[in-house]
Design an enzyme around this catalytic site. Sequence first.
Site, short mmCIF file in Angstrom:
data_model
loop_
_atom_site.label_atom_id
_atom_site.label_comp_id
_atom_site.label_asym_id
_atom_site.label_seq_id
_atom_site.Cartn_x
_atom_site.Cartn_y
_atom_site.Cartn_z
N HIS A 1 0.88 -1.33 0.04
CA HIS A 1 -0.10 -0.18 -0.13
C HIS A 1 0.89 1.37 -0.03
O HIS A 1 2.13 1.43 -0.43
CB HIS A 1 -0.95 0.02 1.28
CG HIS A 1 -1.70 -1.45 1.21
ND1 HIS A 1 -2.91 -1.79 0.48
CD2 HIS A 1 -1.50 -2.34 2.12
CE1 HIS A 1 -3.15 -2.76 0.68
NE2 HIS A 1 -2.31 -3.56 1.70
N GLU B 1 -2.53 0.47 7.73
CA GLU B 1 -1.50 -0.43 7.37
C GLU B 1 -0.25 0.00 6.83
O GLU B 1 0.76 -0.65 7.03
CB GLU B 1 -2.40 -1.43 6.73
CG GLU B 1 -1.59 -2.91 6.47
CD GLU B 1 -1.85 -3.55 5.16
OE1 GLU B 1 -3.05 -3.37 4.80
OE2 GLU B 1 -1.16 -4.13 4.81
N HIS C 1 3.04 -6.90 4.60
CA HIS C 1 1.66 -6.29 5.17
C HIS C 1 1.26 -6.66 6.36
O HIS C 1 1.67 -7.37 6.89
CB HIS C 1 0.55 -7.09 3.91
CG HIS C 1 0.60 -6.50 2.66
ND1 HIS C 1 -0.31 -5.89 2.05
CD2 HIS C 1 1.73 -6.69 1.72
CE1 HIS C 1 0.05 -5.59 0.79
NE2 HIS C 1 1.12 -6.22 0.47
N GLU D 1 1.64 -11.47 6.03
CA GLU D 1 0.69 -10.78 6.75
C GLU D 1 1.02 -10.73 8.54
O GLU D 1 1.24 -11.93 8.97
CB GLU D 1 -0.72 -11.42 6.51
CG GLU D 1 -1.18 -11.24 4.95
CD GLU D 1 -1.62 -9.96 4.80
OE1 GLU D 1 -1.50 -8.96 5.62
OE2 GLU D 1 -2.39 -9.78 3.92
ZN LIG Z 1 -2.14 -5.17 2.88
#
Ligand SMILES: [Zn+2]
Length: 479
Positions: free
Chosen positions: A312, A327, A381, A442
Site C-alpha cells: 500500500h 496499515e 503487509h 501478513e
Molecule cells: Zn495489505
Amino acid sequence: MKKIGFTVFMFLACILFVFPQIGQAASATSIYLDGKALDLPKNGEIQNINGNVMIPIRVVVEELGFDVNWDKKTRTVTIEQSGTVIKLTVDSSTATVNGKAVKLAAAPKLVSDTTIVPLRFIGEQTGLKVSWDNTKKSAYLITPNSGSGNGTGSGENAGSGSEAGEPEQVPDPSVDLANVGGISFANNRLMIAVDKNVTPKVFTMTGPDRIVIDLPNTKFADTFSNGQMLDETKNGYLEVTEYPDVSKVRYALFSDNPSTVRVVLDMNNAKYYEVVNENDGIIIVNLDAVAPSEPAKPGGNGKKLVVIDAGHGGKDPGAISVTGNREKDFNLAVALKVEELLKQETDIDFVLTRSSDTYPTLQDRVKIANDLDADLFISIHANSGSASASGVETYYTRSESKALANIMHKYLVQSSGLSDRGVRTASLHVTRETDMPAVLLECGYLSNKSDNALLYTEAFQDSVAAGVVEGIKEYLGMN
Ligand SMILES: [Zn+2]
C-alpha cells in the site's frame, strides 16, 4: 483491441533521423500500417525537429485500436493500450508511462490541430516493426501478428539514422567506436565479437519475450557483411532453429548518435540468462546459466538482489486498525528496518519498491523486481478480519515460491511471537506476476486489539524486520 507490445513504437524512432532540415516538413510523407496507407491529417506530415523524426500520433494509434484522448485544457494526449497508459503533453519533454516519468528526445508539438511526437518514443512503447524508405519518404509499420510483410524491419532495432548519409548525424570522431565483427549463436549462447572493450546494456522485454543487448559506442565492422547478413539499413538477423528458447537473433545499428549496435534475442519463452564480458573480445549471453534464485545453486560470486515491498502507501492506506492506525505505515516502518539490516549484509543487494509514503501501482512493484531480475520478492503487509482473528500468515502463488514461503514463515512466526496461521496460497498480483520466488507476509491483524497494539511498537517491528532478514539469508544459503 490489437495487443501491441512495447516494441512497436521503437522502430519508428530511427526513421525520424533521416529527414531533412530542422522544423521543415518533409514533402509528401506517407505512413503505411500493415500495407495500408494511413490518411495523414492536413499538415500532419512527418517532420524532423532538431534531428528527431516526429509523426502525427493519433492517426497511427487509432488505427491500431488504442484509445486516444486529447485534453485541450492541459494539452495532453492520453493513449491506452491493454493496461498501459501513456501520457504526452505538448511542449513537455517528459511523458509518463503508467505514471512513471519517461524522458523524450523531443517534446511533442502541436502543428495546426495535430500533435506530433518523436517516433523513437512510439517505437519504444509498442511492438510494431518499422522501416523507413527514404526515397519514397514512407514509414512502414507492421504489427507483429499481421502476417504481412516480413523483413521490412526488425522490431525494436528501429531503423538507424545512418543509411541516408545525414551529415548532422556523423558520430563524434573523438569517441573511439568499437567494431562489432560478428554475431553468432551456438551452444545456447549468443556471442558478439568486438575489437575494443564494450560494456553492454542488457535487459528484457515482454510480449513477446526478448533479451535486448545494446552495445554503446559500437558500429558494425566494415567486414561484418562479408560474413553475415546486413542490409543497407544496417539490419540483419540469424534464424535459430536448434535451440528451443530462441527463435531468432536480430541486430541493427540502433542509433548513430551515440553509435549503438543493438542485438535482440527473440525468445520463445522467458529465460534466465547471464552476461559474460571479460573484455577479451567476446561478449557472451549465456542462456544455459543457472538462475541464482534456485537455492540449490552453490555460492555464486555475484550478490543476491532482494526486492522489499512495503504494501500500500500514498493514496492507499491499506487496512485501518481498530484504533485508526493505517496499515501502510506499519508496512513501511518494517520495510525501512529491513533496509537498515540489509545494509549490513555485504552479499545482498536490495531495492525497496517504496521508501516513503508513496503509492507505486501493483504493476510498478512487479516491474521493478522483474526488470532488475531480482532473486527474491518480499511484500510486507498486515491483515484485517474479524476482531478475534489473530496471528501471522505467509502467502505465495507460484510453486517455485513455496520453499521461500516456508522459510520466511518460520521466521515470521518466531519473530512476531504471534500465532501461526500457516503458509497459504492465493492469487495475489505481486506474488503471481513476479518472475522470481515471491511471498507476501501478513504480520498480524489490525482488526484485533492486541495484535494492533503490538504491531505499532518499535520492538515488534525490529523483531519482525530481523526475522525477515534471517529468512532471506537462510533461503539464500547465507546463514
Ligand atoms: Zn495489505
